[in-house]
Design a protein around this motif. Structure first.
Motif, mmCIF file in Angstrom:
data_model
loop_
_atom_site.group_PDB
_atom_site.id
_atom_site.type_symbol
_atom_site.label_atom_id
_atom_site.label_comp_id
_atom_site.label_asym_id
_atom_site.label_seq_id
_atom_site.Cartn_x
_atom_site.Cartn_y
_atom_site.Cartn_z
ATOM 1 N N ASN A 25 0.317 -1.563 0.101
ATOM 2 C CA ASN A 25 0.208 0.002 0.064
ATOM 3 C C ASN A 25 0.704 1.530 0.018
ATOM 4 O O ASN A 25 0.767 2.290 0.427
ATOM 5 C CB ASN A 25 -0.558 0.069 1.054
ATOM 6 C CG ASN A 25 -0.181 0.004 2.876
ATOM 7 O OD1 ASN A 25 1.202 0.126 2.598
ATOM 8 N ND2 ASN A 25 -0.885 0.490 3.772
ATOM 9 N N TRP A 50 1.385 6.592 -3.976
ATOM 10 C CA TRP A 50 0.327 6.615 -3.400
ATOM 11 C C TRP A 50 0.405 5.617 -2.294
ATOM 12 O O TRP A 50 1.094 4.836 -1.777
ATOM 13 C CB TRP A 50 0.417 5.397 -4.471
ATOM 14 C CG TRP A 50 -0.889 4.313 -4.543
ATOM 15 C CD1 TRP A 50 -2.286 4.320 -4.860
ATOM 16 C CD2 TRP A 50 -1.089 2.867 -4.408
ATOM 17 N NE1 TRP A 50 -3.101 3.927 -5.241
ATOM 18 C CE2 TRP A 50 -2.253 2.647 -5.062
ATOM 19 C CE3 TRP A 50 -0.295 2.059 -4.170
ATOM 20 C CZ2 TRP A 50 -3.121 1.626 -4.921
ATOM 21 C CZ3 TRP A 50 -0.543 0.937 -4.168
ATOM 22 C CH2 TRP A 50 -1.574 0.512 -4.777
ATOM 23 N N GLY A 83 -2.184 2.822 -1.499
ATOM 24 C CA GLY A 83 -2.997 2.267 -1.509
ATOM 25 C C GLY A 83 -3.739 2.438 -2.181
ATOM 26 O O GLY A 83 -4.881 2.221 -2.899
ATOM 27 N N THR A 84 -4.328 3.802 -1.916
ATOM 28 C CA THR A 84 -5.741 4.938 -2.862
ATOM 29 C C THR A 84 -5.856 5.774 -3.655
ATOM 30 O O THR A 84 -6.178 5.455 -4.001
ATOM 31 C CB THR A 84 -6.813 4.918 -1.504
ATOM 32 O OG1 THR A 84 -6.814 3.268 -0.529
ATOM 33 C CG2 THR A 84 -8.001 5.577 -1.791
ATOM 34 N N THR A 85 -4.691 6.786 -2.843
ATOM 35 C CA THR A 85 -4.608 7.974 -3.884
ATOM 36 C C THR A 85 -3.145 8.512 -3.910
ATOM 37 O O THR A 85 -2.559 7.901 -3.203
ATOM 38 C CB THR A 85 -5.558 9.304 -2.948
ATOM 39 O OG1 THR A 85 -5.270 9.103 -1.774
ATOM 40 C CG2 THR A 85 -7.120 8.719 -2.777
#
Length: 382
Positions: free
Chosen positions: A147, A168, A170-172
Motif C-alpha cells: 500500500n 500512493w 494504496g488508494t490515492t
C-alpha cells in the motif's frame, strides 16, 4: 542516459544505451517474443523472482500506446496494459501481484499515468497533475509495501522542467514537497529505489544559473532532502539516470558526465549512508560517449551490482556494454548484437541474483532478416 533525463533519452530513441553481461565469462542471450508490427520500445523492467519480470514501454502506429511484456524465466509473453494512449517509462513491483508501470497519458494533454498490474489484469489511473503543469511524466517507481509506492519524474510549468515525486497510499496519490539544492532553477528525476517505507533515494539532475549536475534526494519517512553527489573532475555536466539501494545505508547510482576535453563518460557513485563517492568506470576500448542507463544490485552487502549502458563504436553505431561492480571496481563486459540488428539501446535492468538478470530497451533492425525498424530488445543472463 545521455541527456539530462531518462525521458529525453527515450524520446530520442537512439540514445547511447545498451545492455551487457554481469561477469567475465557470463553470457547474455537476446530474447524475442511476438514481434510487434510497429515501432515499439521497452523502457523499464522489474523482477520479483527469476520466474517473474514485468517489462514496460510504448508502441506507436500513428499514435502512442502502452506496451508491456512478461517474463516467466524462459519466455516472453505480450501483455495488454489498460491504456491505449500512454507511453510507459518505468516499472516497479512489490510482488508478482502488485506492479505499477508509470509514464504519460497523451489522450488529453500530457498527464501523469499509472497502469497497475495484479498479475492477471491491468487498471489505468491518473496521478496528481501539478498546479500549472502543461506536461507531466512519471519515469520511475518503487513499491516498498503493498500500500505504498513512490513515483518520480518531472513536470513542465511556464516552460521550465521541475522535479516531481508522488506517493500512493494504496488508494490515492499525493505530491510530496522536495528540498532541492540552493539556487535550483530547473531539473527532473529519473529513477527511485526504496528499501523500506522510510528509506528511499531518488536521482536525476538539477540546474542553477551556473551548473547542470547530478541530483540525489533522500527520503527518511518524513521528508525529502537533497544530498551532495561528487562532481567529477572538470566536468561541465553530470546526470544520474538509475539508482539501486540494497540497504538503508548502501546505494549505487549511475549516469554520465561530460568533460570539456575528453567528452562524455559513464558515471558511477556509491552512497555509504553518510556521503557519496565516485567509482571509476572504464571507457570501452575505441568507443566514445559512454554512459550507464540503469543499475541493479542484488545482494545485501556492498557487492553485486550490474549497470547497463552503451557507447558509440568506431563505426558510429550504438554498441552495447555492461559494467559489473564487485565492491571495489567496475569491469566492462560486451554483449553481441544479434544478426539483423544494427543498433541496440537498453534502458533498464533488474536482477534477483548474480545469475538471474533481465535488461530491456530497443533494437534497430536493418531489414536483413526480414524485419525493419525499432522493436523491443530483451537480454536475459548471465
Amino acid at each position: 542516459m545521455l541527456s539530462a533525463s531518462k525521458i529525453s533519452a527515450l524520446l530520442g530513441m537512439l540514445a547511447l544505451f545498451a545492455v551487457g553481461a554481469p561477469a567475465a565469462q557470463a553470457t547474455w542471450t537476446f530474447k524475442t517474443g511476438t514481434m510487434p508490427t510497429t515501432t515499439t520500445q521497452l523502457a523499464g523492467v522489474a523482477c520479483t523472482a527469476s520466474t517473474f519480470c514485468l517489462l514496460a514501454g510504448s508502441a506507436s502506429g500513428g499514435s502512442s500506446s502502452a506496451f508491456a511484456e512478461g517474463w516467466n524465466g524462459t519466455a516472453l509473453s505480450t501483455l495488454t496494459p489498460a491504456s491505449t494512449t500512454s507511453e510507459l517509462y518505468g516499472v516497479g513491483c512489490n510482488s508478482a501481484s502488485l506492479c505499477l508501470a508509470v509514464g504519460t497519458d497523451y489522450s488529453s494533454g500530457a498527464r501523469p499515468h499509472v497502469d497497475t498490474y495484479n498479475g492477471s489484469t491491468w487498471t489505468g489511473s491518473t496521478a496528481v497533475i501539478p498546479s500549472g503543469a502543461t506536461f507531466t511524466a512519471l519515469t520511475g517507481v518503487s513499491c516498498p509495501a503493498s500500500n505504498n509506492c513512490i513515483a518520480v519524474g518531472r513536470y513542465t510549468a511556464s516552460s521550465i522542467s521541475q522535479p516531481l515525486i508522488e506517493q500512493w497510499n494504496g488508494t490515492t496519490w499525493s505530491i510530496k514537497t522536495l528540498t532541492l539544492p540552493s539556487g535550483t532553477t530547473s531539473g527532473g528525476l529519473d529513477d527511485i529505489s526504496c528499501t523500506s517505507a522510510s528509506a528511499c533515494t531518488a536521482v536525476g539532475y538539477y540546474t542553477t544559473a551556473t551548473v547542470h549536475q547530478a541530483l540525489a534526494l533522500r527520503w527518511n519517512g518524513t521528508a525529502w532532502t537533497s544530498q551532495a553527489p561528487v562532481v567529477p573532475g572538470s566536468s561541465t555536466q553530470s546526470d544520474f539516470s538509475g539508482v539501486s539501494c540494497i540497504s538503508a545505508t548502501v546505494c549505487h547510482a549511475v549516469g554520465s558526465y561530460v568533460d570539456p576535453i575528453t567528452g562524455q563518460h559513464a558515471l558511477s557513485e556509491a552512497w555509504n549512508g553518510t556521503a557519496w563517492g565516485q567509482r571509476t568506470v572504464p571507457d570501452p576500448s575505441g568507443g566514445t560517449d559512454s554512459a550507464l542507463a540503469d543499475v541493479s544490485c542484488y545482494t545485501t552487502a556492498s557487492t553485486g551490482c550490474i549497470a547497463v549502458g552503451g557507447y558509440t563504436d568506431t563505426n558510429g553505431a550504438v554498441a552495447p556494454e555492461a559494467a559489473v561492480y564487485n565492491g571495489t571496481s567496475w569491469t566492462l563486459q560486451p554483449v553481441t548484437r544479434p544478426t539483423g540488428v544494427s543498433d541496440a539501446s537498453l534502458a533498464g535492468v533488474s536482477c534477483t541474483s548474480s545469475t538471474a538478470c533481465l535488461a530491456d530497451g530497443l533494437a534497430v533492425y536493418d531489414g536483413s532478416t526480414g524485419t525493419t525498424g525499432v522493436r523491443p530488445a530483451v537480454y536475459a543472463g548471465p
